[in-house]
Structure formats: C-alpha cells, structure tokens
Motif scaffolding. Sequence first.
Motif, PDB file in Angstrom:
ATOM      1  N   PHE A 100       0.838  -1.197   0.000  1.00 37.80           N
ATOM      2  CA  PHE A 100       0.000   0.000   0.000  1.00 37.80           C
ATOM      3  C   PHE A 100       0.877   1.254   0.000  1.00 37.80           C
ATOM      4  CE2 PHE A 100      -3.043  -3.025   1.903  1.00 37.80           C
ATOM      5  CZ  PHE A 100      -4.158  -2.761   1.109  1.00 37.80           C
ATOM      6  N   GLU A 101       0.472   2.285  -0.762  1.00 39.31           N
ATOM      7  CA  GLU A 101       1.199   3.552  -0.719  1.00 39.31           C
ATOM      8  C   GLU A 101       0.775   4.338   0.518  1.00 39.31           C
ATOM      9  OE1 GLU A 101      -0.570   6.624  -1.351  1.00 39.31           O
ATOM     10  OE2 GLU A 101      -2.397   5.464  -1.535  1.00 39.31           O
ATOM     11  N   LYS A 102       1.447   5.484   0.753  1.00 37.71           N
ATOM     12  CA  LYS A 102       1.364   6.189   2.029  1.00 37.71           C
ATOM     13  C   LYS A 102      -0.069   6.505   2.448  1.00 37.71           C
ATOM     14  CE  LYS A 102       3.314  10.187   4.428  1.00 37.71           C
ATOM     15  NZ  LYS A 102       4.214  11.373   4.303  1.00 37.71           N
ATOM     16  N   GLN A 103      -0.864   7.098   1.550  1.00 38.56           N
ATOM     17  CA  GLN A 103      -2.219   7.492   1.936  1.00 38.56           C
ATOM     18  C   GLN A 103      -3.101   6.272   2.194  1.00 38.56           C
ATOM     19  OE1 GLN A 103      -3.946  10.364  -0.680  1.00 38.56           O
ATOM     20  NE2 GLN A 103      -5.889  10.455   0.404  1.00 38.56           N
ATOM     21  N   ALA A 104      -2.887   5.226   1.410  1.00 39.11           N
ATOM     22  CA  ALA A 104      -3.691   4.010   1.584  1.00 39.11           C
ATOM     23  C   ALA A 104      -3.334   3.302   2.883  1.00 39.11           C
ATOM     24  CB  ALA A 104      -3.491   3.076   0.401  1.00 39.11           C
ATOM     25  N   VAL A 105      -2.087   3.451   3.343  1.00 39.61           N
ATOM     26  CA  VAL A 105      -1.666   2.802   4.587  1.00 39.61           C
ATOM     27  C   VAL A 105      -2.539   3.260   5.747  1.00 39.61           C
ATOM     28  CG1 VAL A 105       0.173   2.709   6.325  1.00 39.61           C
ATOM     29  CG2 VAL A 105       0.713   2.332   3.914  1.00 39.61           C
ATOM     30  N   GLY A 106      -2.791   4.573   5.829  1.00 40.95           N
ATOM     31  CA  GLY A 106      -3.617   5.098   6.912  1.00 40.95           C
ATOM     32  C   GLY A 106      -5.030   4.534   6.871  1.00 40.95           C
ATOM     33  N   LEU A 107      -5.623   4.451   5.674  1.00 38.97           N
ATOM     34  CA  LEU A 107      -6.982   3.910   5.541  1.00 38.97           C
ATOM     35  C   LEU A 107      -7.003   2.417   5.879  1.00 38.97           C
ATOM     36  CD1 LEU A 107      -7.956   5.714   2.208  1.00 38.97           C
ATOM     37  CD2 LEU A 107      -8.858   6.217   4.494  1.00 38.97           C
ATOM     38  N   ALA A 108      -5.951   1.704   5.439  1.00 37.26           N
ATOM     39  CA  ALA A 108      -5.877   0.266   5.720  1.00 37.26           C
ATOM     40  C   ALA A 108      -5.717   0.011   7.219  1.00 37.26           C
ATOM     41  CB  ALA A 108      -4.716  -0.347   4.939  1.00 37.26           C
ATOM     42  N   LEU A 109      -4.893   0.806   7.884  1.00 40.41           N
ATOM     43  CA  LEU A 109      -4.703   0.643   9.336  1.00 40.41           C
ATOM     44  C   LEU A 109      -5.992   0.912  10.093  1.00 40.41           C
ATOM     45  CD1 LEU A 109      -1.206   2.131  10.290  1.00 40.41           C
ATOM     46  CD2 LEU A 109      -2.078  -0.179  10.733  1.00 40.41           C
ATOM     47  N   SER A 110      -6.701   1.938   9.678  1.00 41.37           N
ATOM     48  CA  SER A 110      -7.964   2.258  10.344  1.00 41.37           C
ATOM     49  C   SER A 110      -8.936   1.089  10.254  1.00 41.37           C
ATOM     50  CB  SER A 110      -8.574   3.514   9.708  1.00 41.37           C
ATOM     51  OG  SER A 110      -9.829   3.806  10.280  1.00 41.37           O
ATOM     52  N   ALA A 111      -9.017   0.498   9.053  1.00 44.07           N
ATOM     53  CA  ALA A 111      -9.902  -0.655   8.864  1.00 44.07           C
ATOM     54  C   ALA A 111      -9.404  -1.851   9.673  1.00 44.07           C
ATOM     55  CB  ALA A 111      -9.984  -1.008   7.382  1.00 44.07           C
ATOM     56  N   ALA A 112      -8.080  -2.055   9.675  1.00 41.21           N
ATOM     57  CA  ALA A 112      -7.510  -3.192  10.405  1.00 41.21           C
ATOM     58  C   ALA A 112      -7.782  -3.075  11.901  1.00 41.21           C
ATOM     59  CB  ALA A 112      -6.004  -3.267  10.143  1.00 41.21           C
ATOM     60  N   HIS A 113      -7.632  -1.880  12.462  1.00 43.50           N
ATOM     61  CA  HIS A 113      -7.896  -1.689  13.892  1.00 43.50           C
ATOM     62  C   HIS A 113      -9.362  -1.956  14.224  1.00 43.50           C
ATOM     63  CE1 HIS A 113      -4.130   1.073  14.132  1.00 43.50           C
ATOM     64  NE2 HIS A 113      -3.823  -0.211  14.249  1.00 43.50           N
ATOM     65  N   ASP A 114     -10.241  -1.563  13.290  1.00 42.23           N
ATOM     66  CA  ASP A 114     -11.667  -1.827  13.497  1.00 42.23           C
ATOM     67  C   ASP A 114     -11.922  -3.339  13.536  1.00 42.23           C
ATOM     68  OD1 ASP A 114     -14.575  -0.851  13.444  1.00 42.23           O
ATOM     69  OD2 ASP A 114     -14.533  -2.200  11.718  1.00 42.23           O
ATOM     70  N   ARG A 115     -11.268  -4.076  12.640  1.00 42.98           N
ATOM     71  CA  ARG A 115     -11.454  -5.525  12.597  1.00 42.98           C
ATOM     72  C   ARG A 115     -10.821  -6.185  13.829  1.00 42.98           C
ATOM     73  NH1 ARG A 115     -15.080  -7.850  10.273  1.00 42.98           N
ATOM     74  NH2 ARG A 115     -13.946  -9.521   9.193  1.00 42.98           N
ATOM     75  N   GLU A 116      -9.655  -5.677  14.274  1.00 46.70           N
ATOM     76  CA  GLU A 116      -9.027  -6.205  15.484  1.00 46.70           C
ATOM     77  C   GLU A 116      -9.939  -6.037  16.684  1.00 46.70           C
ATOM     78  OE1 GLU A 116      -4.193  -6.017  15.326  1.00 46.70           O
ATOM     79  OE2 GLU A 116      -5.243  -4.108  15.591  1.00 46.70           O
ATOM     80  N   ALA A 117     -10.601  -4.900  16.772  1.00 52.65           N
ATOM     81  CA  ALA A 117     -11.517  -4.633  17.887  1.00 52.65           C
ATOM     82  C   ALA A 117     -12.685  -5.609  17.889  1.00 52.65           C
ATOM     83  CB  ALA A 117     -12.029  -3.193  17.807  1.00 52.65           C
ATOM     84  N   ARG A 118     -12.953  -6.186  16.741  1.00 49.51           N
ATOM     85  CA  ARG A 118     -14.039  -7.156  16.638  1.00 49.51           C
ATOM     86  C   ARG A 118     -13.547  -8.583  16.848  1.00 49.51           C
ATOM     87  NH1 ARG A 118     -18.590  -4.857  13.979  1.00 49.51           N
ATOM     88  NH2 ARG A 118     -18.208  -2.683  13.366  1.00 49.51           N
ATOM     89  N   GLY A 119     -12.262  -8.720  17.162  1.00 52.47           N
ATOM     90  CA  GLY A 119     -11.715 -10.034  17.480  1.00 52.47           C
ATOM     91  C   GLY A 119     -11.207 -10.823  16.303  1.00 52.47           C
ATOM     92  N   VAL A 120     -11.045 -10.189  15.150  1.00 49.69           N
ATOM     93  CA  VAL A 120     -10.545 -10.888  13.966  1.00 49.69           C
ATOM     94  C   VAL A 120      -9.025 -11.009  14.077  1.00 49.69           C
ATOM     95  CG1 VAL A 120     -10.434 -10.879  11.445  1.00 49.69           C
ATOM     96  CG2 VAL A 120     -12.444  -9.933  12.612  1.00 49.69           C
ATOM     97  N   SER A 121      -8.488 -12.153  13.698  1.00 45.95           N
ATOM     98  CA  SER A 121      -7.049 -12.395  13.824  1.00 45.95           C
ATOM     99  C   SER A 121      -6.260 -11.570  12.815  1.00 45.95           C
ATOM    100  CB  SER A 121      -6.739 -13.879  13.615  1.00 45.95           C
ATOM    101  OG  SER A 121      -6.965 -14.237  12.263  1.00 45.95           O
ATOM    102  N   ARG A 122      -4.953 -11.374  13.137  1.00 44.57           N
ATOM    103  CA  ARG A 122      -4.101 -10.590  12.254  1.00 44.57           C
ATOM    104  C   ARG A 122      -3.993 -11.228  10.874  1.00 44.57           C
ATOM    105  NH1 ARG A 122       1.899  -9.573  14.190  1.00 44.57           N
ATOM    106  NH2 ARG A 122       0.749  -8.399  15.775  1.00 44.57           N
TER     107      ARG A 122
END
Length: 467
Positions: free
Chosen positions: A11-33
């Motif tokens: 992912f390029e720089k701007q997409a990294v931030g959007l991807a991390l935001s989504a990943a943290h949301d999924r982590e909060a729901r208990g989804v594995s890395r």
Amino acid sequence: MNGKHVTKLGFEKQAVGLALSAAHDREARGVSRSAILQELRDVQADPDAYLHDATYAPLASHLRAQAREAHARRGTALRTEPLPYDVWGAHLIDTAARMQMDTAMRLPISRAGALMPDAHVGYGLPIGGVLATEDAVIPYGVGVDIGCSMMLSVLPIQHGAVKTDEAVSLLKRHTRFGAGVGFERKAWRGHPVLDERTWQEQGLLRHLHGKASDQIGTSGSGNHFVEFGTFTLDQADLGLEPGTYLAVLSHSGSRGFGAQVAGHYTRVAEQLHRHLEGPAKKLAWLPLDSDDGQGYWQAMNLAGRYALANHDLIHARLSEALGVKPLAQISNSHNLAWKQHVNGQELIVHRKGATPAAAGQLGLIPGSMADPGFVVRGKGHAAALESASHGAGRQLGRKAAQAQVPKRDVQAYLQDRGVTLIGGGIDEAPQAYKRIEDVIREQRDLVDVVGRFDPKVVRMDTGNEDI
C-alpha cells in the motif's frame, strides 16, 4: 497491527492510513491478524467488491480512484511524430496554428484530424481544428465558449421594408451583449432548457443554474453579434422560392455558464495529466468512462443546448416585435464534441471553431461585421471528418488589429458596404479577418453554397476601442 504490516502488502502512504484504520476496526471485533491481512489483500485485488463494505469502503474507494488515475495516465507520452492529417487552405494558415495541430496529433488518444481554412491559434487546439480521439474528451478541444453557435431566420418581409432606424431600435431593445449582462426581470422569458433535470445531477450545474437563468437570451462579447440583413437564394431551396429576403443572423454561445464548466473540467483534466508539458498541457483529456469524463460530457451537451436556447429567444423576440413567424430557420453549433463513426470506429470528434458538414447537413459560415455569410450544405468529406470552417478566421489578433487598423479605414469599409454598426470594436474590424470568399473557395469539396447573407445593421458588444 501496525504500519509495517500494511506497508509490506504494497500500500502507498495514503492508503496505509486507511488500511490501518480498517484493520484496527477488525481487530476490535476479534478478527485475527492473519485474517485481516488476507482481507486487505482481497480489497487490493478487487476494490470494487468492497465499495459498500462497512469497514473497507473508504480504502476500496481510494484504491479505485488510484486505479482510475493510473489508467488515465497510462500512455500519456506523446508520439514522437504527429499522425498525418489533411489541411484545407494551407496558404491561409499560419505556422503557429499548424504547430498546435501537430501537437494535438501527437496525443496518444488521437486517431484522426483535419484543419479548416479559417484556422488560427487558439488555446490548446487551434480554432478551425477538428480532432478525433478514442474514449476521451478534451475540454480545451471544445473550447471555453462551449456550444458557440449560429442561427439564421428568414423572415416573410420584403428586404427593404424595415428601415435602418427601425432595425437599430429593434436590436437595441431586444438584444443584450457583454459579460454578466441579462434582461430586466419584467422582460425575461424562460426556456424549456432551464427546466431540464440535468441541472440537478451535478453540484456544479446546480450552482450555475442561477447564472444561466439570468443570462438566457443574451450574447457575449468579442465576435458575437446579432444582425439584420438580406438573404439571397439564386434557386429554390430551404422551402423557399428564389429571391432576396429580410433575415436575422446571430452568433452566440453558452455565456458565463459554459465558460465556468470549461474552466472547472480543464483544471480537473490538467490535474489528472500533470506530466503533460508545454503546448500539450492545454490538451489534457478526461477518459470518457470516468466519472469526470461523464460529468464533462453531460455538462458540455447541456451547455450546447443552452447556447441554442439563447438563439431561440433572440430570434423569437425580434420576430415577435415585427409581428411575423420565420419562413425558415437554420442553426448549428461549432464548439462541441460529438460521438461519430470514423473508419468504422466510434470516436469523439472535437470541432473547435468548425461546422458539422455531414452529407446534406445545413450549416452557417459567417464572414465579418461587413462581409457576407453563407448557408452551406455539407458533402460529408471523410478526410475532413465531415466538417467545414466556422467563419472567415482571424488573420490579425485582437491587439494587433487595435495597433494596425486605423478607425477611419474600418468606418470607410462599413460605409462602402452600407452597414450600420452598433457597438463593435477595432479588434473585430473586417480587416482583422481573412477574406470569407477565399475561405469558401478553399473548401468547395467540403460544402455547397446554398444562399448568401449580407449584413446591413449589426449589433455587437462595445469593444476595447469603439469604431
């Protein structure tokens, strides 16, 4: 999850931030890395499938936009040599206009082109340039005054029955010229074009609807005009017998509305093709299958209809004031793009200051404020992309005309031809234009002349230096 995990996926720089935001949301729901990383790979592979996903929609939308931009930029390198194109009246056309057309024919999207005998330098594509592109539209290939057009009304009145003073009075009462002008509200008349649903389909069009309403039925500055004159038919045509008739000829466009549409989408195209340099910069294009390309196409066609609506109202007011209905009316646009089949392929044909001239198609080619104009019928010449000139074409720029043409010479020219002028400026002097007879002569294989219009009373905007 952290940025390193996401960056490793490419992912390029701007997409990294959007991807991390989504990943943290999924982590909060208990989804594995590992599951989240796979989901991110899936979004990368097919962003369209996630455009409505509650978690991944922002990332998917960004990736889709990136892909569109990459697609648009692909192949932006100019050809080393221009594609071949035919030129009519080459000895009437200066080198600068030829160079502009050469640049246009080096674009990777260009497929065919032609240069009309009235050609001269413009912004991007030269005035008098015709350019066919594949799956792309060039805002400056159409021009700033989108839909600029002509209309002729032949009236059931003897050509000498309306005296000069009356014609002057009619033009002063029923026409308006110049930037920002409109009719007083009590004299304002609407037109169905203002009621189209299209105005509500883009924020830009909604914003410009008020401006368009205020300026409906008026004309701009520069070379726009409304004229009373004589129309001569040597043989029966247009449903008319041979003879000389009183007629009204107008040249107008889409006013401030069209200019703002052109400006907005030109900026969008230039931003999309930031790597275009020099003369090619003004030929930045929009892919027709993109949201911006479709937005411009919609707005451009609306501006074309709006420009013709201005003519409708100008001619309706003058005809109504004279208590008549036209015997015949002819109109055509000459700053527009059309979908057209060229050599068996559907292409986008830009006519920037060029008249459509398909076989049998009627058009109008004016001269100057004191020179004749002509009704023509197209011959459908394939190499010209079924086009002809849109007028005489300038041989002097505006500043050059002001510096080189004496006022007394223009006044003498008008007097010799029995033309009364309201407004107008030295920059629009007949001497600033090529001889219309020469231009018509150079395109006899493109059009047949049907009839001739000779101006008698002409109204234009006040020029930088009045005549």
